[in-house]
Scaffold this active site. Structure first.
Site, PDB file in Angstrom:
ATOM      1  N   MET A   1     -42.826   3.041 -28.733  1.00  0.00           N
ATOM      2  CA  MET A   1     -43.705   4.133 -28.672  1.00  0.00           C
ATOM      3  C   MET A   1     -44.658   4.282 -29.919  1.00  0.00           C
ATOM      4  O   MET A   1     -44.073   4.980 -31.031  1.00  0.00           O
ATOM      5  CB  MET A   1     -43.119   5.325 -28.396  1.00  0.00           C
ATOM      6  CG  MET A   1     -43.952   6.276 -28.164  1.00  0.00           C
ATOM      7  SD  MET A   1     -43.486   8.302 -28.020  1.00  0.00           S
ATOM      8  CE  MET A   1     -41.789   7.838 -26.964  1.00  0.00           C
ATOM      9  N   PRO A   2     -45.481   3.376 -30.013  1.00  0.00           N
ATOM     10  CA  PRO A   2     -46.154   3.161 -31.323  1.00  0.00           C
ATOM     11  C   PRO A   2     -46.919   4.580 -31.431  1.00  0.00           C
ATOM     12  O   PRO A   2     -47.611   5.174 -30.516  1.00  0.00           O
ATOM     13  CB  PRO A   2     -47.125   1.917 -31.177  1.00  0.00           C
ATOM     14  CG  PRO A   2     -46.629   1.025 -30.141  1.00  0.00           C
ATOM     15  CD  PRO A   2     -45.896   2.104 -29.343  1.00  0.00           C
ATOM     16  N   TYR A   3     -47.301   4.939 -32.938  1.00  0.00           N
ATOM     17  CA  TYR A   3     -48.106   6.085 -33.378  1.00  0.00           C
ATOM     18  C   TYR A   3     -49.005   5.411 -34.262  1.00  0.00           C
ATOM     19  O   TYR A   3     -48.461   5.219 -35.588  1.00  0.00           O
ATOM     20  CB  TYR A   3     -47.227   7.288 -33.846  1.00  0.00           C
ATOM     21  CG  TYR A   3     -47.953   8.333 -34.431  1.00  0.00           C
ATOM     22  CD1 TYR A   3     -48.488   9.376 -33.803  1.00  0.00           C
ATOM     23  CD2 TYR A   3     -48.270   8.026 -35.962  1.00  0.00           C
ATOM     24  CE1 TYR A   3     -49.137  10.341 -34.206  1.00  0.00           C
ATOM     25  CE2 TYR A   3     -48.763   9.342 -36.558  1.00  0.00           C
ATOM     26  CZ  TYR A   3     -49.508  10.187 -35.712  1.00  0.00           C
ATOM     27  OH  TYR A   3     -50.042  11.299 -36.292  1.00  0.00           O
TER      28      TYR A   3
END
Length: 70
Positions: A1-3
């Site tokens: 889950m990239p931010y």
């Protein structure tokens, strides 16, 4: 889950430009790392010129100083 957090100076970045940044970063993370676009979060913060520093000065002062040196 990239931010991904993108910070830009508050100099009239349009809604369309922000949409391009969001899509471009999302596509890049998918293309390079295979990250699911539906789980990729991109946040764009607009920072006032006086709150962004470079060379020991805020950006407004830095630009003014270097404009007189050119």
């Amino acid at each position: 889950m990239p931010y991904v957090n993108i910070k830009v100076t508050d100099e009239g970045v349009t809604t369309e430009q922000k949409a391009q940044l969001i899509k471009g970063v999302t596509d890049l993370l998918f293309d390079v790392l295979g990250k699911d676009p539906n789980l990729t979060f991109v946040v764009i913060d607009e920072v006032p010129l006086t709150d962004w520093g470079v060379g020991g000065l805020n950006v407004a002062e830095f630009r003014a100083k270097h404009a007189t040196q050119d």
